[in-house]
Scaffold this motif. Sequence first.
Motif, mmCIF file in Angstrom:
data_model
loop_
_atom_site.group_PDB
_atom_site.id
_atom_site.type_symbol
_atom_site.label_atom_id
_atom_site.label_comp_id
_atom_site.label_asym_id
_atom_site.label_seq_id
_atom_site.Cartn_x
_atom_site.Cartn_y
_atom_site.Cartn_z
ATOM 1 N N THR A 177 19.003 21.970 6.979
ATOM 2 C CA THR A 177 20.243 22.663 6.587
ATOM 3 C C THR A 177 21.226 21.690 5.937
ATOM 4 O O THR A 177 21.753 21.948 4.852
ATOM 5 C CB THR A 177 20.892 23.307 7.841
ATOM 6 N N GLN A 225 27.361 31.977 -0.857
ATOM 7 C CA GLN A 225 26.729 32.754 0.220
ATOM 8 C C GLN A 225 25.993 31.842 1.184
ATOM 9 O O GLN A 225 25.678 30.693 0.852
ATOM 10 C CB GLN A 225 25.732 33.719 -0.390
ATOM 11 N N THR A 226 25.658 32.384 2.337
ATOM 12 C CA THR A 226 24.949 31.616 3.365
ATOM 13 C C THR A 226 23.590 31.136 2.860
ATOM 14 O O THR A 226 22.997 31.752 1.973
ATOM 15 C CB THR A 226 24.674 32.514 4.581
ATOM 16 N N SER A 263 25.791 35.736 14.053
ATOM 17 C CA SER A 263 25.192 35.985 12.736
ATOM 18 C C SER A 263 25.885 37.148 12.015
ATOM 19 O O SER A 263 25.900 37.196 10.791
ATOM 20 C CB SER A 263 23.694 36.270 12.872
ATOM 21 N N GLN A 305 32.402 35.795 4.322
ATOM 22 C CA GLN A 305 32.200 35.542 2.890
ATOM 23 C C GLN A 305 33.274 36.279 2.067
ATOM 24 O O GLN A 305 33.919 35.694 1.195
ATOM 25 C CB GLN A 305 30.789 36.033 2.526
ATOM 26 N N THR A 342 30.122 26.592 1.498
ATOM 27 C CA THR A 342 28.986 27.457 1.816
ATOM 28 C C THR A 342 29.276 28.114 3.157
ATOM 29 O O THR A 342 29.524 27.420 4.152
ATOM 30 C CB THR A 342 27.672 26.642 1.896
ATOM 31 N N VAL A 343 29.261 29.424 3.155
ATOM 32 C CA VAL A 343 29.506 30.171 4.395
ATOM 33 C C VAL A 343 28.313 29.940 5.332
ATOM 34 O O VAL A 343 27.162 29.943 4.894
ATOM 35 C CB VAL A 343 29.695 31.678 4.081
ATOM 36 N N ALA A 344 28.597 29.713 6.616
ATOM 37 C CA ALA A 344 27.522 29.420 7.580
ATOM 38 C C ALA A 344 26.808 30.707 7.992
ATOM 39 O O ALA A 344 27.459 31.737 8.205
ATOM 40 C CB ALA A 344 28.117 28.741 8.806
ATOM 41 N N ASN A 345 25.479 30.628 8.100
ATOM 42 C CA ASN A 345 24.730 31.846 8.468
ATOM 43 C C ASN A 345 24.775 32.121 9.981
ATOM 44 O O ASN A 345 24.514 33.225 10.424
ATOM 45 C CB ASN A 345 23.279 31.787 7.973
ATOM 46 N N ASP A 371 22.649 27.260 10.510
ATOM 47 C CA ASP A 371 23.810 26.512 10.018
ATOM 48 C C ASP A 371 25.048 26.962 10.789
ATOM 49 O O ASP A 371 25.323 28.159 10.876
ATOM 50 C CB ASP A 371 23.942 26.842 8.516
ATOM 51 N N ALA A 404 32.204 27.769 7.701
ATOM 52 C CA ALA A 404 31.679 27.265 6.420
ATOM 53 C C ALA A 404 31.666 25.737 6.400
ATOM 54 O O ALA A 404 32.274 25.097 7.265
ATOM 55 C CB ALA A 404 32.578 27.767 5.286
ATOM 56 N N ALA A 419 28.992 36.454 9.218
ATOM 57 C CA ALA A 419 28.912 35.796 7.912
ATOM 58 C C ALA A 419 29.308 36.677 6.725
ATOM 59 O O ALA A 419 30.072 36.232 5.855
ATOM 60 C CB ALA A 419 27.506 35.231 7.714
#
Length: 441
Positions: free
Chosen positions: A212, A161-162, A139, A146, A128-131, A171, A112, A142
Amino acid sequence: MTFIDAQIDRIVGPTHHFGGLGVGNLASQMHAGQTSNPRAAALQGLDKMRLVAGLGVPQLILPPQPRPYFALLKALGFTGSPAEILQSVLTKNPAILSAAASCSAMWTANAATVTPSCDRNVGSAVMTVANLSASLHRSIEAAQTQNELAALFGNALEVRQTLPGGAPMRDEGAANHMRFSGIDGQPGLNVFVYGDGSPEPQCHWPRQTKATGQAIARSHGLQEDNVFHLKQHPEAIDAGAFHNDVVAMSHHDLLIHHELAFAQGSCQEIERLRRRFEDVVQSPLRVLRISSKELSLNDAIKTYFFNSQIVTASHAGMTTWTILCPVQVKRNPVTYELVERLRAEQFFHTVHFVDLGQSMDGGGGPACLRLRVPLSEQELEHIPNSAFWTENRDSNLRHIISDRYPRELKLIDLANPEICQRSLETQELIAKCLGQKPANA
Ligand code: SUG
């Protein structure tokens, strides 16, 4: 108001293996297919947490994410019993099996991007959580991350959220973000590092975009004057610096970076950063630029010198800076001399060398294994006690790991339903030990 950098690390999972999945990550690619040692990996991570907690730094622990992640395999069309699914994915697409069993969530620096409340005009701290949308295996972290971060921090800060948008908004979290700050409670300066745009790297796909960083800065409500965007040098990405924290480190008023960390033309932005820091903090930003002559880019990436973890330790009202360097830094005469010089010049009071061999072979050093979260004392009080490192928890975790983790693992073992079932049960035991509800695989 006093802010403390809590450190969040994750226990490496029992399916830790070398899948060679890291995009642009030379260590990961070099060790692809080799036999891993999940038990050593988890214990090495715990040793680092013990060291950090022993310095008086709040150390939080996350359990491994459940792996193999059957939900991914089913979503990608594999059907049948767990044994049938595993056999089928091994035969048809072993890289997907590797992704579904990956323990890459251990590199929490990618979880994040965090903004403490003092950087915002209004509202609480936010993350912000990274996507992690640059790669399949990352991926899938995430959604679970979260939930975990919301459970840890839900009462202290806002967990977002991402970013939507897939590849254009890829991100990788705090690994490409640096925050500079002075006295507690003052707004910090936020640097977002990205790799896309001209000139592009020739060999590797940049994992983070400028759009981003801009989106996070906007949505976190950062004041424009306090936001900076630096482009990674394409040569650094091509040499294996897939994240900024492989070629630059930051802590409060200190930036240490390789001369090839940032693209040509970044000098102006760094100059603006220096000036702004002086205006806001009333003291200079210390910028140390390490030339290629002093340390080649290749040696920087091989030793992960810049991925050392700096923490502020407090003892009897005194604060000191401690740096945790990978043991590879000690083994290389150039980086050893460099870190000794920095210690002599009082950049750090104490240096520790840590053996994180299993993580290093996947391309992650000490700083990759932790997410820094600057928290006020009040915010810190809202975090569940069960997530903190304690002697007792450490001993319980070591017991589970030594009892249940394999010493050797290869990709083919991950198609064995018994190994996978045991791994999922072990993850549940660890989650319980940390007061977390077990998540679904
Ligand atoms: O994303 N390695 C991770 C390493 C992340 C390091 N993090 C920071 N620099 N902050 C990655 O490339 C390797 C997985 C494998 O090869 O199986 C991996 O995902």
